[in-house]
Every structure is written in structure tokens, then in C-alpha cells.
Motif scaffolding. Structure first.
Motif, PDB file in Angstrom:
ATOM      1  N   GLU A 185       0.844  -1.197   0.000  1.00  0.00           N
ATOM      2  CA  GLU A 185       0.000   0.000   0.000  1.00  0.00           C
ATOM      3  C   GLU A 185       0.877   1.244   0.000  1.00  0.00           C
ATOM      4  N   LEU A 186       0.551   2.203  -0.844  1.00  0.00           N
ATOM      5  CA  LEU A 186       1.328   3.438  -0.931  1.00  0.00           C
ATOM      6  C   LEU A 186       1.156   4.262   0.340  1.00  0.00           C
ATOM      7  N   THR A 235      10.561  12.295  -0.392  1.00  0.00           N
ATOM      8  CA  THR A 235      10.888  12.937  -1.666  1.00  0.00           C
ATOM      9  C   THR A 235      11.410  14.351  -1.446  1.00  0.00           C
ATOM     10  N   ALA A 236      10.803  15.083  -0.494  1.00  0.00           N
ATOM     11  CA  ALA A 236      11.265  16.445  -0.198  1.00  0.00           C
ATOM     12  C   ALA A 236      12.664  16.433   0.391  1.00  0.00           C
ATOM     13  N   ARG A 237      12.965  15.449   1.226  1.00  0.00           N
ATOM     14  CA  ARG A 237      14.303  15.366   1.831  1.00  0.00           C
ATOM     15  C   ARG A 237      15.359  14.968   0.805  1.00  0.00           C
ATOM     16  N   GLN A 238      15.038  13.981  -0.046  1.00  0.00           N
ATOM     17  CA  GLN A 238      16.032  13.432  -0.959  1.00  0.00           C
ATOM     18  C   GLN A 238      16.215  14.300  -2.209  1.00  0.00           C
ATOM     19  N   ASP A 277      10.878   9.380  -4.083  1.00  0.00           N
ATOM     20  CA  ASP A 277      11.228   8.252  -3.211  1.00  0.00           C
ATOM     21  C   ASP A 277       9.926   7.613  -2.719  1.00  0.00           C
ATOM     22  N   VAL A 278       9.466   6.601  -3.429  1.00  0.00           N
ATOM     23  CA  VAL A 278       8.177   5.963  -3.122  1.00  0.00           C
ATOM     24  C   VAL A 278       8.311   5.081  -1.893  1.00  0.00           C
ATOM     25  N   LYS A 279       7.370   5.273  -0.936  1.00  0.00           N
ATOM     26  CA  LYS A 279       7.352   4.479   0.286  1.00  0.00           C
ATOM     27  C   LYS A 279       6.081   3.636   0.330  1.00  0.00           C
ATOM     28  N   LEU A 280       6.239   2.386   0.685  1.00  0.00           N
ATOM     29  CA  LEU A 280       5.114   1.464   0.798  1.00  0.00           C
ATOM     30  C   LEU A 280       4.953   1.015   2.241  1.00  0.00           C
ATOM     31  N   ARG A 281       3.782   0.539   2.562  1.00  0.00           N
ATOM     32  CA  ARG A 281       3.508   0.045   3.914  1.00  0.00           C
ATOM     33  C   ARG A 281       2.493  -1.100   3.827  1.00  0.00           C
ATOM     34  N   PRO A 282       2.402  -1.953   4.881  1.00  0.00           N
ATOM     35  CA  PRO A 282       1.406  -3.030   4.874  1.00  0.00           C
ATOM     36  C   PRO A 282      -0.002  -2.453   4.940  1.00  0.00           C
TER      37      PRO A 282
END
Length: 388
Positions: A202-203, A212-215, A219-224
Motif C-alpha cells: 500500500e502506498l 521525496t522532499a528530503r532526498q 522516493d516511493v514508500k510502501l507500507r502493509p
């Protein structure tokens, strides 16, 4: 403004708060409705009723406050012609319209009714003229006339041309009413503990934006996926006297499967003994040992037993008390072991509470599980969920 109405609702045990009353004031100040009682009814119901179980109670309180309708029907000074006419074409068949015309027509019926309302000064029962109960007058209820206006009470012969004091809103379950599946699901939702476990599918939008703002690049992050983490173990009594409760228990079972991802269920008959089963068609071929069950499912499971607890007391207290086979140990011993393994345990009984005193076995079971038996009603299920 509306203070008396608000207090009237509270007297009818509607759990509306001052915050909701202020919201109603704000909606009226914004002119969301104006000079329209039906629109005001819908607005007040939307803002003051937060649980569909109270919709029918709100309807009765609203009608009593604004229309003067009491449990004992009050006679109005006159009746609005339009109210009695507007659905006549839709409600009456051709034969019924012809019969109504043979009795003088709707105009004659209304004229006579308003005349008698003006003349009548007291309650009347029986007879063939005044507005009352019984008898053969065309106005009132509980009697008989080929065509007439039913006023208050229940119809008996289905021959009224119109109904005064008719309620046009659907009844919903009240606290002590039997439950439909929708009401069961709403009650069960209180037993939720959201967790995120499993694969990352899940996004996570907030974390993606921050990362994404930091990098400086995407930077896509997913979670359960989030799901209800509560684990539930349910035992259903089947056969015998439970055959008359199949529909209610099926609705409960369907709601449980819909609400809980971690759900395990087994069947038993009358009382818990040394084995249970999953398939009623193969109950003696595919037994599930109760000792094995206690070792398989951990202490973190909540337990619900569903049954009417109607049996001979010996089926609970004596070895060999089971009606279908010889049990080496009494049922009360297995209930004690179940409670020791699963402290969060309740019993749901489809019988109305008023019938529990008629059966000694129900009292005995309730005592053995520490008074945690509840009826299959909205209030009973809510209490059971609180204990779980």
C-alpha cells in the motif's frame, strides 16, 4: 429556540448532545431549510441521530412533539383534504374506487368525518356513528366498515381508504430488538484494533512526500495494508433447540466473517466437551480434539460461544451427560479450561432474556462463565463487545 424539542428527544432516551443541537441551529441559521416540515425532519434526523438503531425512536419522538400524536391517538379538529386525496389514485384499484363512489364518494366521506369531529366531545367505543374503536362507524379503528378512514391503532380488515397517524418511515432495530446483519456489523466494529502487518503493498503517501522532499527525487514508500488485528474464536451450538434460531445465527456468522480477518470457528452441541468439529456433515469422522484446540490457539484470542444453553443440567455437571455419546469429563470442566486459556470470553444467547429464568441450565451456564451471557440484541451485543 429548539431547547424544548431537544429536551423532548432526551426524555425519549435519544443520545443527542449539545454539540449536535448547536449544529442544528447553525444549519437553520444558514437557511438550509425554510418553512418545510419534511425538510426540517430530514435535517434534524441527520444531525441529531448518530446511530441508525435510534431512527425509529426519533420518528416517534418527532411525531409526538410536532404533530401531537400520543400513544393514545388524539382527534384533530379537522382533516386536510389534500392529505387524504393526493395518493388515492395510486392506492385504490378500479374496483375499490367504484365501491367508494357507491358509498357517496370521497367528498361525502370527508364532509361527514369533519362534521362528526366538530360534534364529538368524548372518546367513543362501539356503535356505528362516532369516531372511535370497534363498531361499524367508517371512522376510527378496530371495527368494520366497507370503506372508511382509520384513525390511530392497527387495521384489522384492510378496508380503510386512508390512514390517519400513518408512519411512513422504516423501523430500525431498537436496543432490545432482534438484530439484522447490518446492525450486527455496526456493533462488531467496536471490537477493532487496527494493525499494519504483512507485505508492503500500500502506498504511504505522507511518507513518500516527506522522503521525496528530503532526498530531492521521487522516493516511493510502501507500507502493509491496515486490517483488524483482533483474533476471534467462535463456537456455535447446532442441532436440537438451536434449529429455530438458524436464521439469526447465520446473520451473526456472516457479519463476523465480514468484520474479522483472524476468525476461527467450530461447532458443538449443547455444551462443550472433549471434541468439537468444523463440518456438521462429517462431525463424527473429522473431530477436532478440544485439548488440541487449547494448545493451538493462543491466549490473545477472544472467544464467543453462541447457543441457547437449553439442555438438561446433567449435561453440564455429570460425566456421561452428553446426549450423543459418553463423555468422560463433565461439560463444566471443559468450560473452566476454556476460560482459563481465554480470559476474554462471552456467551451470546439467541433466546430473549425474559425466557432465561424458565431453564435451569441457562442460569447454570451463566454462573459458570461469570455472568457473561448476553442476548442477541443490539444492547446485548454491545455489552458483550465491551467485555471482549
Amino acid at each position: 429556540m429548539l431547547i424544548d424539542f431537544f429536551l423532548h428527544l432526551r426524555r425519549h432516551k435519544l443520545p443527542c448532545s449539545l454539540r449536535e443541537l448547536l449544529d442544528l441551529h447553525g444549519a437553520l441559521a444558514a437557511r438550509l431549510v425554510s418553512l418545510d416540515m419534511d425538510a426540517f425532519y430530514l435535517l434534524a434526523r441527520c444531525l441529531l441521530v448518530k446511530d441508525e438503531a435510534y431512527l425509529d425512536r426519533f420518528d416517534r419522538a418527532f411525531a409526538e412533539y410536532y404533530d401531537g400524536l400520543q400513544a393514545s391517538p388524539l382527534l384533530p379538529e379537522t382533516l386536510p383534504d389534500d392529505w387524504l386525496r393526493r395518493e388515492l389514485e395510486r392506492l385504490l384499484s378500479l374496483e375499490e374506487r367504484d365501491l367508494l363512489r357507491s358509498l357517496g364518494g370521497l367528498d361525502k366521506l370527508l364532509e361527514t368525518l369533519n362534521q362528526r369531529l366538530a360534534e364529538q366531545k368524548e372518546r367513543h367505543a362501539g356503535g356505528n356513528k362516532w369516531v372511535g374503536t370497534g363498531g361499524s362507524s367508517p371512522f376510527g379503528h378496530g371495527g368494520f366498515h366497507p370503506e372508511g378512514v382509520r384513525m390511530g391503532g392497527e387495521g384489522e380488515h384492510g378496508r380503510a381508504a386512508k390512514l390517519w397517524e400513518a408512519r411512513h418511515y422504516r423501523n430500525f432495530s431498537d436496543d432490545d430488538s432482534p438484530l439484522g446483519q447490518r446492525a450486527i456489523q455496526l456493533a462488531l466494529r467496536k471490537l477493532r484494533r487496527w494493525v499494519r502487518k504483512g507485505s508492503l503493498d500500500e502506498l504511504d503517501l505522507d511518507d513518500t512526500i516527506q522522503s521525496t522532499a528530503r532526498q530531492g527525487w521521487l522516493d516511493v514508500k510502501l507500507r502493509p495494508e491496515r486490517h483488524n488485528g483482533v483474533k476471534l474464536l467462535v463456537f456455535f451450538d447446532v442441532g436440537g433447540s438451536m434449529d429455530s434460531h438458524v436464521a439469526e445465527v447465520q446473520r451473526l456468522f456472516s457479519a463476523l466473517r465480514h468484520e474479522f480477518k483472524h476468525l476461527e470457528f467450530f461447532y458443538f452441541h449443547n455444551c462443550l466437551y472433549d471434541f468439537v468439529w468444523r463440518d456438521n456433515a462429517r462431525r463424527f469422522e473429522e473431530k477436532f480434539d478440544t485439548w488440541r484446540l487449547l494448545r493451538t490457539y493462543g491466549h490473545d484470542y477472544r472467544v464467543i460461544l453462541v447457543g441457547d444453553a437449553k439442555m438438561g443440567p446433567y449435561e453440564i455437571t455429570w460425566p456421561g451427560g452428553a446426549v450423543e455419546y459418553w463423555n468422560e469429563e463433565p461439560g463444566q470442566l471443559w468450560l473452566a479450561r476454556l476460560q482459563q486459556q481465554y480470559p476474554k470470553l462471552v456467551w451470546i444467547n439467541p433466546l430473549p432474556r425474559r425466557e432465561w429464568l424458565w431453564h435451569p441450565s441457562i442460569k447454570l451456564i451463566n454462573e459458570l462463565i461469570g455472568g457473561r451471557m448476553h442476548p442477541l440484541t443490539l444492547a446485548g451485543l454491545a455489552q458483550a463487545i465491551d467485555q471482549l
